[in-house]
Write a protein that holds these residues in place. Structure first.
Motif, PDB file in Angstrom:
ATOM      1  N   LEU A  39       0.823  -1.206   0.000  1.00 33.30           N
ATOM      2  CA  LEU A  39       0.000   0.000   0.000  1.00 33.30           C
ATOM      3  C   LEU A  39       0.860   1.260   0.000  1.00 33.30           C
ATOM      4  O   LEU A  39       0.542   2.247  -0.676  1.00 33.30           O
ATOM      5  CB  LEU A  39      -0.918  -0.006   1.228  1.00 33.30           C
ATOM      6  N   ALA A  40       1.980   1.211   0.726  1.00 36.60           N
ATOM      7  CA  ALA A  40       2.883   2.366   0.765  1.00 36.60           C
ATOM      8  C   ALA A  40       3.504   2.622  -0.602  1.00 36.60           C
ATOM      9  O   ALA A  40       3.619   3.781  -1.041  1.00 36.60           O
ATOM     10  CB  ALA A  40       3.970   2.146   1.809  1.00 36.60           C
ATOM     11  N   TYR A  41       3.903   1.550  -1.292  1.00 40.41           N
ATOM     12  CA  TYR A  41       4.477   1.721  -2.633  1.00 40.41           C
ATOM     13  C   TYR A  41       3.443   2.295  -3.607  1.00 40.41           C
ATOM     14  O   TYR A  41       3.765   3.173  -4.431  1.00 40.41           O
ATOM     15  CB  TYR A  41       4.994   0.388  -3.164  1.00 40.41           C
ATOM     16  N   LEU A  42       2.203   1.808  -3.524  1.00 38.39           N
ATOM     17  CA  LEU A  42       1.155   2.329  -4.400  1.00 38.39           C
ATOM     18  C   LEU A  42       0.868   3.801  -4.105  1.00 38.39           C
ATOM     19  O   LEU A  42       0.672   4.605  -5.027  1.00 38.39           O
ATOM     20  CB  LEU A  42      -0.123   1.492  -4.227  1.00 38.39           C
ATOM     21  N   THR A  43       0.864   4.154  -2.818  1.00 40.08           N
ATOM     22  CA  THR A  43       0.640   5.553  -2.443  1.00 40.08           C
ATOM     23  C   THR A  43       1.769   6.439  -2.952  1.00 40.08           C
ATOM     24  O   THR A  43       1.529   7.545  -3.452  1.00 40.08           O
ATOM     25  CB  THR A  43       0.525   5.679  -0.912  1.00 40.08           C
ATOM     26  N   ALA A  44       3.010   5.955  -2.821  1.00 35.26           N
ATOM     27  CA  ALA A  44       4.156   6.724  -3.314  1.00 35.26           C
ATOM     28  C   ALA A  44       4.061   6.938  -4.816  1.00 35.26           C
ATOM     29  O   ALA A  44       4.330   8.051  -5.313  1.00 35.26           O
ATOM     30  CB  ALA A  44       5.453   6.006  -2.954  1.00 35.26           C
ATOM     31  N   ALA A  45       3.686   5.893  -5.541  1.00 36.32           N
ATOM     32  CA  ALA A  45       3.547   6.031  -6.995  1.00 36.32           C
ATOM     33  C   ALA A  45       2.446   7.024  -7.353  1.00 36.32           C
ATOM     34  O   ALA A  45       2.604   7.855  -8.255  1.00 36.32           O
ATOM     35  CB  ALA A  45       3.263   4.665  -7.617  1.00 36.32           C
ATOM     36  N   ALA A  46       1.320   6.957  -6.631  1.00 31.13           N
ATOM     37  CA  ALA A  46       0.210   7.867  -6.918  1.00 31.13           C
ATOM     38  C   ALA A  46       0.595   9.314  -6.618  1.00 31.13           C
ATOM     39  O   ALA A  46       0.256  10.232  -7.381  1.00 31.13           O
ATOM     40  CB  ALA A  46      -1.014   7.472  -6.098  1.00 31.13           C
ATOM     41  N   ILE A  47       1.313   9.526  -5.516  1.00 24.32           N
ATOM     42  CA  ILE A  47       1.715  10.884  -5.147  1.00 24.32           C
ATOM     43  C   ILE A  47       2.610  11.491  -6.215  1.00 24.32           C
ATOM     44  O   ILE A  47       2.543  12.699  -6.485  1.00 24.32           O
ATOM     45  CB  ILE A  47       2.427  10.871  -3.781  1.00 24.32           C
ATOM     46  N   LEU A  48       3.429  10.670  -6.846  1.00 23.84           N
ATOM     47  CA  LEU A  48       4.326  11.177  -7.882  1.00 23.84           C
ATOM     48  C   LEU A  48       3.657  11.265  -9.254  1.00 23.84           C
ATOM     49  O   LEU A  48       3.807  12.256  -9.972  1.00 23.84           O
ATOM     50  CB  LEU A  48       5.564  10.283  -7.985  1.00 23.84           C
ATOM     51  N   ILE A  49       2.910  10.235  -9.623  1.00 24.06           N
ATOM     52  CA  ILE A  49       2.387  10.151 -10.984  1.00 24.06           C
ATOM     53  C   ILE A  49       1.243  11.126 -11.216  1.00 24.06           C
ATOM     54  O   ILE A  49       1.203  11.832 -12.233  1.00 24.06           O
ATOM     55  CB  ILE A  49       1.927   8.708 -11.289  1.00 24.06           C
ATOM     56  N   VAL A  50       0.299  11.199 -10.286  1.00 21.02           N
ATOM     57  CA  VAL A  50      -0.887  12.034 -10.504  1.00 21.02           C
ATOM     58  C   VAL A  50      -0.527  13.511 -10.669  1.00 21.02           C
ATOM     59  O   VAL A  50      -0.931  14.145 -11.659  1.00 21.02           O
ATOM     60  CB  VAL A  50      -1.903  11.825  -9.357  1.00 21.02           C
ATOM     61  N   PRO A  51       0.246  14.122  -9.759  1.00 19.44           N
ATOM     62  CA  PRO A  51       0.610  15.541  -9.989  1.00 19.44           C
ATOM     63  C   PRO A  51       1.453  15.739 -11.245  1.00 19.44           C
ATOM     64  O   PRO A  51       1.304  16.744 -11.940  1.00 19.44           O
ATOM     65  CB  PRO A  51       1.408  15.909  -8.723  1.00 19.44           C
ATOM     66  N   THR A  52       2.339  14.777 -11.529  1.00 20.18           N
ATOM     67  CA  THR A  52       3.183  14.912 -12.715  1.00 20.18           C
ATOM     68  C   THR A  52       2.352  14.922 -13.996  1.00 20.18           C
ATOM     69  O   THR A  52       2.551  15.756 -14.883  1.00 20.18           O
ATOM     70  CB  THR A  52       4.211  13.771 -12.763  1.00 20.18           C
TER      71      THR A  52
END
Length: 317
Positions: free
Chosen positions: A285-298
């Motif tokens: 879940l932490a890895y998915l959250t990290a990816a979402a935090i980076l990918i969505v704003p980018t």
């Protein structure tokens, strides 16, 4: 709205989000995933702050009928109104200040830290008490140095010429397995370049204004790098030797720019060695959250700006 969204996101990622994550207990069971999440939060905070500034700049340089931006931000004073125009300019200037502080702090921390390490490395090389002619000595290694000090000292100096520094007090107190745990711990710091991770967080921490940044973020990341090095030592020698070594070296200190095996986090690190609960689900879940935090704003920034760039390039001149 784009500028407002990125401004709010930057504030959340600099203040409340790090404060909540620093109080959580699950990072102790999934340190690698937690470190990935911390790095994603820090990077996304910087990107969001810059995106806010760029969005405001776009509002101050509204394209004309041909798709070309106006050359003077004052041209938008009448259309935006004095209040909104002043807010836009103030936030844009704050973004520039944050960017300048980030660049300045990164350079200053890097230069000062490497100067300290170089001077200290020369000193410990001169004070080294390890017999280099005795290759049968279990401590014999190119990167190990031993100091004539009774107090327990164990730390590493990162860089191109890496050093693992031990004191005679440490060597006399620890068994062979415990000493291997300490050396493995310090070499894990060197191999993973945890010093660069800490330097990046120091720079980000100093770049943002004090009234919005979290004080606990840097301390949480410092604990995580120690836990990651502990886990590498556990895989090499086991839990008990590492636990005994941490207790014996709890009072170990290190110069600025070095990473010590002991310190104020020793009790927390020793306690977690007995926690064998699986953390696969929370780590995923932490890895998915990290990816979402980076990918969505980018993506939210990249797609509109690529469209604007293509529009400017293809606009008639």
């Amino acid at each position: 709205m784009t500028a407002l969204a990125f401004g709010i996101l930057a504030l959340l990622l600099v203040g409340p989000a790090p404060a909540l994550l620093a109080r959580a207990q699950w990072p102790l069971r999934a340190p690698r995933a937690a470190m990935a999440l911390w790095q994603a939060i820090a990077l996304a905070a910087v990107l969001s702050a810059f995106s806010c500034g760029l969005a405001i700049a776009a509002n101050l340089l509204v394209p004309d009928a041909n798709g070309h931006p106006t050359t003077n931000p004052l041209d938008e004073f009448q259309s935006l109104g004095p209040v909104l125009w002043t807010i836009y300019v103030a936030v844009f200037l704050l973004t520039l200040v944050i960017g300048a502080r980030l660049i300045f702090t990164t350079i200053r921390v890097g230069v000062r830290t490497r100067a300290r390490r170089s001077a200290h490395r020369q000193l410990i090389d001169l004070l080294d008490r390890l017999d280099r002619t005795d290759r049968s000595n279990p401590l014999y290694a190119r990167d190990v140095r031993m100091l004539d000090v009774d107090e327990p000292l164990a730390y590493c100096l990162p860089g191109l010429r890496q050093r693992v520094v031990l004191s005679e007090g440490t060597v006399s107190r620890l068994t062979r397995d415990e000493l291997d745990a300490v050396i493995t711990h310090e070499r894990a710091h060197l191999r993973a370049r945890h010093d660069l991770v800490l330097e990046a967080f120091i720079a980000v921490h100093a770049a943002f204004p004090r009234f919005v940044r979290s004080r606990s973020a840097l301390a949480a990341v410092q604990l995580l790098v120690e836990i990651l090095a502990d886990d590498r030592a556990v895989r090499a020698v086991g839990h008990r030797p590492l636990g005994r070594a941490l207790v014996a070296c709890a009072d170990s200190v290190a110069p600025r720019g070095a990473l010590a095996v002991g310190g104020p986090t020793t009790l927390v690190r020793v306690s977690r060695l007995s926690d064998t609960r699986s953390a696969t689900a929370v780590a995923s879940l932490a890895y998915l959250t990290a990816a979402a935090i980076l990918i969505v704003p980018t993506l939210a920034v990249a797609i509109p700006w690529l469209w604007e760039i293509s529009h400017l390039v293809t606009a008639p001149r």
